[in-house]
Design a protein around this motif. Sequence first.
Motif, short mmCIF file in Angstrom:
data_model
loop_
_atom_site.label_atom_id
_atom_site.label_comp_id
_atom_site.label_asym_id
_atom_site.label_seq_id
_atom_site.Cartn_x
_atom_site.Cartn_y
_atom_site.Cartn_z
N THR A 30 8.84 13.01 -1.10
CA THR A 30 9.71 12.12 -0.31
C THR A 30 8.87 11.29 0.66
OG1 THR A 30 11.58 13.63 -0.48
CG2 THR A 30 11.62 12.02 1.31
N ARG A 31 7.90 11.94 1.32
CA ARG A 31 7.02 11.19 2.23
C ARG A 31 6.19 10.16 1.47
NH1 ARG A 31 6.60 16.44 4.52
NH2 ARG A 31 4.68 16.84 3.36
N LEU A 32 5.71 10.53 0.29
CA LEU A 32 4.90 9.60 -0.50
C LEU A 32 5.72 8.39 -0.93
CD1 LEU A 32 2.96 12.22 -2.63
CD2 LEU A 32 1.88 10.48 -1.21
N ILE A 33 6.93 8.62 -1.38
CA ILE A 33 7.78 7.51 -1.85
C ILE A 33 8.16 6.59 -0.69
CG2 ILE A 33 10.05 6.98 -2.82
CD1 ILE A 33 9.68 9.56 -4.53
N ARG A 34 8.36 7.17 0.49
CA ARG A 34 8.72 6.38 1.67
C ARG A 34 7.49 5.79 2.38
NH1 ARG A 34 13.26 10.44 4.41
NH2 ARG A 34 14.87 10.15 2.79
N LYS A 35 6.31 6.04 1.84
CA LYS A 35 5.05 5.55 2.41
C LYS A 35 4.80 6.12 3.81
CE LYS A 35 4.94 3.09 -1.29
NZ LYS A 35 4.20 3.60 -2.46
N GLN A 36 5.27 7.34 4.04
CA GLN A 36 5.04 8.02 5.31
C GLN A 36 4.04 9.16 5.15
OE1 GLN A 36 9.04 9.29 6.12
NE2 GLN A 36 9.68 7.30 6.94
N ALA A 37 3.33 9.16 4.05
CA ALA A 37 2.44 10.27 3.71
C ALA A 37 1.05 10.09 4.31
CB ALA A 37 2.33 10.39 2.19
N VAL A 38 0.33 11.23 4.38
CA VAL A 38 -1.07 11.23 4.78
C VAL A 38 -1.92 11.30 3.51
CG1 VAL A 38 -2.89 12.43 6.05
CG2 VAL A 38 -0.55 12.35 6.95
N VAL A 39 -2.86 10.39 3.39
CA VAL A 39 -3.74 10.31 2.22
C VAL A 39 -5.16 10.65 2.65
CG1 VAL A 39 -4.64 8.82 0.40
CG2 VAL A 39 -2.27 8.55 1.17
N LEU A 40 -5.80 11.54 1.91
CA LEU A 40 -7.19 11.92 2.19
C LEU A 40 -8.10 11.33 1.12
CD1 LEU A 40 -9.21 13.60 3.90
CD2 LEU A 40 -8.80 15.49 2.29
N VAL A 41 -9.10 10.56 1.55
CA VAL A 41 -10.07 9.93 0.64
C VAL A 41 -11.39 10.67 0.78
CG1 VAL A 41 -11.40 7.86 0.16
CG2 VAL A 41 -8.97 7.67 0.71
N ALA A 42 -11.95 11.14 -0.34
CA ALA A 42 -13.23 11.86 -0.34
C ALA A 42 -14.19 11.19 -1.30
CB ALA A 42 -13.02 13.32 -0.73
N ASP A 43 -15.25 10.58 -0.75
CA ASP A 43 -16.27 9.92 -1.57
C ASP A 43 -17.56 9.89 -0.78
OD1 ASP A 43 -17.86 7.93 -3.05
OD2 ASP A 43 -15.97 7.54 -4.10
#
Length: 541
Positions: A30-43
């Motif tokens: 639900t958070r992802l669809i509403r763009k309220q999510a936390v995204v972790l980028v690892a590179d």
Amino acid sequence: MSELTLPNRQQVPDLAASLSGLTREMESLTRLIRKQAVVLVADGQKNQRALLAQAARAAGFEQIMRVHHGAAALEYLYHNQVDMVLADWDVPVWGGIQLLDWVRCQPELNHLVFVMAASAEQERLLLQVAEERHDLFITKPFAVDILHERLPAVFARRQVVAGGRWQELQGSLQAARQAYLLAINNQPYRLWPYFTLGGLLGRNQRFAAAAQCFEHVQQMDAKAYAAPLNLARLKEMAGEEELSQSLYSQLIKKYPWFLKSYDVLAESFLRQEQPKRALAVLERAVHWGGSQHAPRLHRLAELYCRQNKENAAQPLLQKALHLRPWQDAGKKHELLAESYARQGDLSRAAEHARQGLEFSLEVKQSDQALSCLRLWGVLQLKQDNPEAALQTWSLAFDPAIWPHGQPPQSPRKLAGDLAKLAKAHGANSLAHHYYNLAQSLIGKGDGQWLHQRESRLAQLAAKGVELAQNGYLEEAEACYRQGLALSPDSARLCFNLAKLHYRQGKLDSYQRYLEAARRLNPQDEELLQEIERFYEQIRGA
């Protein structure tokens, strides 16, 4: 699509845990669809981190965290809420595949959406990633809008599968079936709805209808190797073991690089009590490039141990620990301990038993921890060190180290089992000690033993206090632990250990002992007042 393959017939899921996991997954989606999510980028490369973050931003996400190696990603995941991970295959320290593997092994995190990025020459590794349950695989270089284009389908699939699984666990099989049929009608050229519906039907013993789903997948995509694998597994679930094993073997012969087939065939042989055939199959899997899969190495090592092939088993267990140190570490260390013990290397065996105890307690596997604890004491007895065994086994009665405040067995049964173990290894004095303890714990000990126990407790407590006052902290702890072995419900000894651990800087364990002291004797007003005064001293310091 390994998450959609049919489960083992003998598998009994924990309903409460499954529903809790699905709740977390649906809230995260639900958070992802509403763009309220936390995204972790690892590179590991700064410019690639920026590109992945830019792609996430183009997909509508604003809360984007960046880390430059896999260990930092683990640390962040441990302490923060994350809904999606974007990781490079070659991220330093912990590679992307290891990070994905770790996430899928954590009950609190295995619902995360995981996107793997890799260079074009690494696309051949896609099959291995698929076995580890990734959600999306993107090839570098990629367009910035790639996540914007492809993630909605990922989220939609996850929602349908999670919702259907929820209905199934609640007993609403028809509602789950309708959800998957609707997905098929809306996306007739996608494979996953057929896999999902086939899994539902198979789990509920509608084998013919399930087979139609997987046969349709085969017609749509000849490279969907999980489809014939599931068709073979349906035969096994229907009781046609020999036919299913023949189908597994044919799949291996046709697609020798599809390593999952080796694993299911080996498990089938083991269910039929044919360990030699299972061992041969797993050896072939390792030969065909399956030497980086920790569960496979673990299973193969167990089979070598059955045959007392220690030199073959030990390196496999060590490698499995290296590849997946967070899963079944206690059992792996226990196997290593038993293996080294059979070779006569008791010191190394005892060290592995100790590590198995620590790992098992860390992940709250009480039964496995107790098994390692028993073995550690036995190994010390074999080294003619009954005093060390007594100190080790005293941990079994320590209320502060166990995840739920007590060992998985009652203290009385535990003392009886330890008495038998001690007697079996010739430690008669230690056996007598635990036999008397077992008798006292059920109120059937004679008056003389009870009097001796109280006297001994007082001696150990006094000696521990004296040693602590003189700075001999480790010796004082040994006294307190011996006292807990005599009286597992001693709140006073737990309080003494709490104060001792605070002096040693063991801040986590001192808090556990204070809680144990409160829990064990809440009616002791004097002790509770001492605990409060101790807290005041700490706050004042």
